[in-house]
Design an enzyme around this catalytic site. Structure first.
Site, short mmCIF file in Angstrom:
data_model
loop_
_atom_site.label_atom_id
_atom_site.label_comp_id
_atom_site.label_asym_id
_atom_site.label_seq_id
_atom_site.Cartn_x
_atom_site.Cartn_y
_atom_site.Cartn_z
CB CYS A 137 -17.34 -0.77 -16.41
SG CYS A 137 -17.66 -0.13 -14.70
CD GLU A 159 -2.92 -0.51 -0.04
OE1 GLU A 159 -3.35 0.67 -0.26
OE2 GLU A 159 -3.62 -1.62 -0.57
CB CYS A 207 -12.86 3.13 -13.90
SG CYS A 207 -13.82 4.58 -13.74
CB CYS A 217 -21.57 4.48 -14.69
SG CYS A 217 -20.13 5.89 -14.82
#
Length: 349
Positions: free
Chosen positions: A205, A40, A195, A211
């Site tokens: 997607c 991360e 995306c 969306c």
């Protein structure tokens, strides 16, 4: 938003992840708190393909959190060298030391305790808890901000507190009841592979039916860009001094600011300041320097234009090179030090 819509988002995303997600990332096998945390931090503002080799080398040098916490900062920066945004490495090292001192060498499974560690913000803490332990916490990294801004049609730069607060609410609303580790990875994968910032693959997607940005033709304009302004420029004279055996004189940078605590070439803002530094530290003729090609480097908030000057066969004045923050280094030993990427590239030529 209805519960059905929320379930639709999470369930469709998980189904897509099972079929098309990234399942071969090295930090997923095994998915331990230490490996999740390290990935991360490395992935902040850095692409996966760049991180993977650094992740492997870092784990080889520091297999456990305790190994990282007991290493020196120079050892950590040497492994991080070239990855950029070096505050991440300093915070990683400081957090590991805190974990050794206060948490028996492990990351704490507690949101507030994680948030108290250097370099761990709300999203990173949530990512660690959800991926390492399956705890139900949202994340909001750059990929997730982009997905949610488009999916919900949120206008406004996501860096503003009001917009970010709205996106955090959406992120929490969409959390599934289980499979949190997969769901967290799925969100990041969706933003990284479909995306995307430019030329998103909307028809592939899994949640494109709902969306808002797609239905309103606003995909390219969302998320709203940060208001821009021209990057200022700064010029620095870099002093590349070699002694008669080819060692290079390096100086440790201050503990704060750009390239903090890394080893670099001595630098000055102009030739007058460079000459003063040279004459205070070295024996020789400043005017016999070889001017090397300009070395540009762009930071997030300014553009640096470095002008290296090169001398060979110099001798130091008395005491120079004995200082812990100013020393002669053989080129074959440079690999052991944390160096800024452009300086390492310059010294490799």
């Amino acid at each position: 938003m209805t519960r059905a819509t929320e379930d639709h988002f999470a369930s469709r995303l998980l189904t897509w992840f099972d079929q098309s997600g990234r399942h071969d990332l090295p930090w997923l096998h095994p998915r331990t708190p230490y490996r999740v945390w390290l990935s991360e931090i490395m992935l902040q503002q850095t692409q996966v393909k760049t991180v993977i080799p650094y992740f492997a080398r870092f784990l080889e040098a520091f297999p456990t959190l305790r190994d990282l916490g007991t290493a020196s900062l120079d050892e950590v920066l040497a492994q991080w060298s070239g990855l950029g945004y070096y505050a991440r490495a300093r915070n990683l090292h400081a957090a590991a030391r805190t974990c050794v001192e206060l948490h028996e060498g492990d990351l704490p499974r507690d949101f507030d305790a994680l948030l108290a560690l250097p370099g761990i913000g709300r999203s990173t803490a949530g990512a660690i808890l959800s991926q390492a332990w399956g705890d139900r916490f949202p994340i909001l990294d750059g990929n997730v901000k982009r997905v949610l801004s488009r999916y919900h049609g949120v206008t406004g730069w996501p860096g503003t507190p009001a917009v970010e607060k709205q996106l955090w609410r959406f992120a929490a609303d969409h959390l599934p009841a289980d499979r949190m580790a997969d769901y967290t990875q799925a969100q990041m994968d969706l933003g990284a592979t479909l995306c995307t910032r430019h030329d998103p693959a909307c028809m592939l997607c899994p949640v494109h039916d709902d969306c808002v940005a797609l239905s309103e033709g606003r995909v390219e304009e969302l998320p709203t860009s940060k208001p821009g302004k021209p990057l200022p420029e700064r010029i620095a004279i870099m002093l590349l001094a070699e002694n008669d055996v080819g060692q290079v004189l390096l100086q440790r940078r201050p503990p704060t600011g750009i390239w903090a605590s890394l080893w670099s070439l001595p630098e000055a803002d102009d030739h007058d300041a460079a000459r003063r530094w040279f004459e205070a530290h070295l024996q020789g003729d400043y005017d016999r320097a070889e001017a090397l090609p300009e070395l540009p480097h762009v930071f997030s908030h300014y553009r640096l234009r470095m002008h290296p000057l090169h001398w060979r066969g110099l001798a130091p004045r008395a005491g120079v090179g004995d200082n812990v923050d100013l020393r002669w280094i053989a080129r074959e030993d440079l690999i052991q030090l944390g160096l800024p990427a452009p300086i390492r590239k310059l010294l490799a030529n």
